[in-house]
Design an enzyme around this catalytic site. Structure first.
Site, short mmCIF file in Angstrom:
data_model
loop_
_atom_site.label_atom_id
_atom_site.label_comp_id
_atom_site.label_asym_id
_atom_site.label_seq_id
_atom_site.Cartn_x
_atom_site.Cartn_y
_atom_site.Cartn_z
N LYS A 136 7.24 2.60 -8.75
CA LYS A 136 5.86 2.23 -8.44
C LYS A 136 4.85 3.00 -9.29
O LYS A 136 5.16 4.02 -9.89
CB LYS A 136 5.59 2.41 -6.94
CG LYS A 136 6.20 1.25 -6.14
CD LYS A 136 5.78 1.20 -4.72
CE LYS A 136 6.39 -0.04 -4.06
NZ LYS A 136 6.26 -0.03 -2.61
N ARG A 186 14.30 1.91 -0.30
CA ARG A 186 14.34 0.61 -0.98
C ARG A 186 14.17 0.84 -2.47
O ARG A 186 13.12 1.33 -2.89
CB ARG A 186 13.22 -0.26 -0.41
CG ARG A 186 13.13 -1.64 -0.97
CD ARG A 186 11.93 -2.39 -0.37
NE ARG A 186 11.82 -3.71 -0.92
CZ ARG A 186 11.22 -3.99 -2.07
NH1 ARG A 186 10.66 -3.04 -2.78
NH2 ARG A 186 11.16 -5.23 -2.51
C1 8Y7 Z 1 7.86 -2.49 -0.49
C2 8Y7 Z 1 8.39 -3.61 0.14
C3 8Y7 Z 1 7.74 -4.13 -1.88
C4 8Y7 Z 1 7.82 -1.27 0.24
C5 8Y7 Z 1 8.85 -2.46 2.07
C6 8Y7 Z 1 7.65 -3.18 -5.12
C7 8Y7 Z 1 8.74 -5.99 -0.48
C8 8Y7 Z 1 6.68 -4.03 -4.44
N1 8Y7 Z 1 7.46 -2.82 -1.75
N2 8Y7 Z 1 8.89 -3.61 1.40
N3 8Y7 Z 1 8.30 -4.64 -0.74
N4 8Y7 Z 1 8.32 -1.31 1.52
N5 8Y7 Z 1 9.31 -2.40 3.33
O1 8Y7 Z 1 7.15 -2.44 -6.02
O2 8Y7 Z 1 7.34 -0.23 -0.18
O3 8Y7 Z 1 8.85 -3.19 -4.89
S1 8Y7 Z 1 7.40 -5.13 -3.25
#
Ligand code: 8Y7
Length: 285
Positions: free
Chosen positions: A228, A262
């Site tokens: 990020k 994640r």
């Molecule tokens: C997150 C996410 C994304 C996060 C959760 C990216 C779908 C953007 N970021 N879901 N999703 N937490 N729970 O940079 O931080 O991956 S998308």
């Protein structure tokens, strides 16, 4: 805190931190977008190879998303999202021993994915769309409630908080109350402060540093820090070159109580977590 959650037919053991691998089925994701698209269509073989790779590297969960939520992203139609996600769920569910998480805010995507074998629901909009909480509740699956200020189109334009920690904690308290009213038990809820979703870099780092303040809510904490832009506020790196920094952030988060991380880079993160797990967990630091 109960350390395991029933995710459809599979059990998610959270007595140790686990890796959730990111499986984007969008043509336009910021860090790995489009790699699974060929001639304008989803390349299912490439998707299966990617899933296989992440499961072999230690992913306990795979987060399948059909709508890009990067800052400034344009919304996708529900029919298009359904189409993308269901193809992916179907391909993964029949082949791998992994918990499929669905990254969606759409009630119909939640319902249909659960029918095809998804085991976990992840909504960056915190199940706030009309019908989302009810649809999620009916699946009987665990949910991850993420905090976002604003909407993806505009969330990075001057985000403001009274106090970022207490504002976000208040949001979770309200959502937990809504879950209770919808008869979704607290044991089925995971919370996520939503790094990068309507937060400045300073606010993101403040949140990470005080992540343990969210533990008081009693729910397992999920974090998404992988590649990020908070990393780019410290290091001048393209998204693909943010792997080491991402692993470092994941370790900080786990040290501060996160249970699900994640990530794009499953092997790198899983190796680091294996070292964390090797520490005697009951010893004083
Ligand atoms: C997150 C996410 C994304 C996060 C959760 C990216 C779908 C953007 N970021 N879901 N999703 N937490 N729970 O940079 O931080 O991956 S998308």
């Amino acid at each position: 805190m109960d350390m395991s959650m029933q995710c459809g037919s599979r059990v998610l053991d959270l007595s140790q931190p686990v890796v959730m691998g990111i499986l984007n089925v969008t043509p336009d994701s910021f860090s790995d977008g489009g790699q699974l698209y060929r001639d304008g269509g989803l390349d299912v073989e490439a998707l299966v190879r990617r899933a296989d790779h992440m499961v072999a590297a230690g992913a306990v969960m795979l987060d399948i998303g059909g709508e890009s939520t990067r800052p400034g992203a344009q919304p996708v139609s529900e029919a298009e999202e359904l189409d993308r996600v269901l193809i992916a769920v179907d391909a993964v569910a029949s082949r791998f021993n992994v918990i499929i998480s669905i990254d969606s805010s759409s009630p119909s995507v939640m319902t249909e994915s659960a029918r095809l074998g998804a085991g976990f629901l992840n909504d960056v909009r915190g199940f706030l769309r009309p019908g989302a909480l009810e649809a999620a509740g009916e699946t009987g699956l665990p949910l991850c409630i993420m905090h976002m200020q604003g909407e993806p189109e505009s969330m990075q334009v001057d985000p403001r908080y009274e106090d970022v920690i207490s504002d976000i904690r208040l949001f979770f308290e309200q959502r937990l109350l809504a879950c209770k009213k919808a008869e979704i038990p607290a044991e089925r809820i995971v919370i996520d402060p939503g790094f990068g979703f309507g937060k400045t870099s300073a606010q993101n780092f403040m949140l990470l540093s005080r992540l343990t303040d969210l533990a008081v809510l009693g729910c397992p904490v999920l974090v998404g820090l992988s590649r990020k832009s908070l990393i780019a506020s410290v290091l001048d790196r393209s998204p693909a070159a943010r792997v080491f920094a991402s692993v470092g952030l994941a370790m900080v988060a786990v040290e501060r109580g996160a249970r699900i991380v994640r990530v794009h880079d499953v092997q790198a993160t899983a190796d680091a977590l294996a070292m964390w797990r090797a520490l005697p967990q009951d010893a004083d630091p």
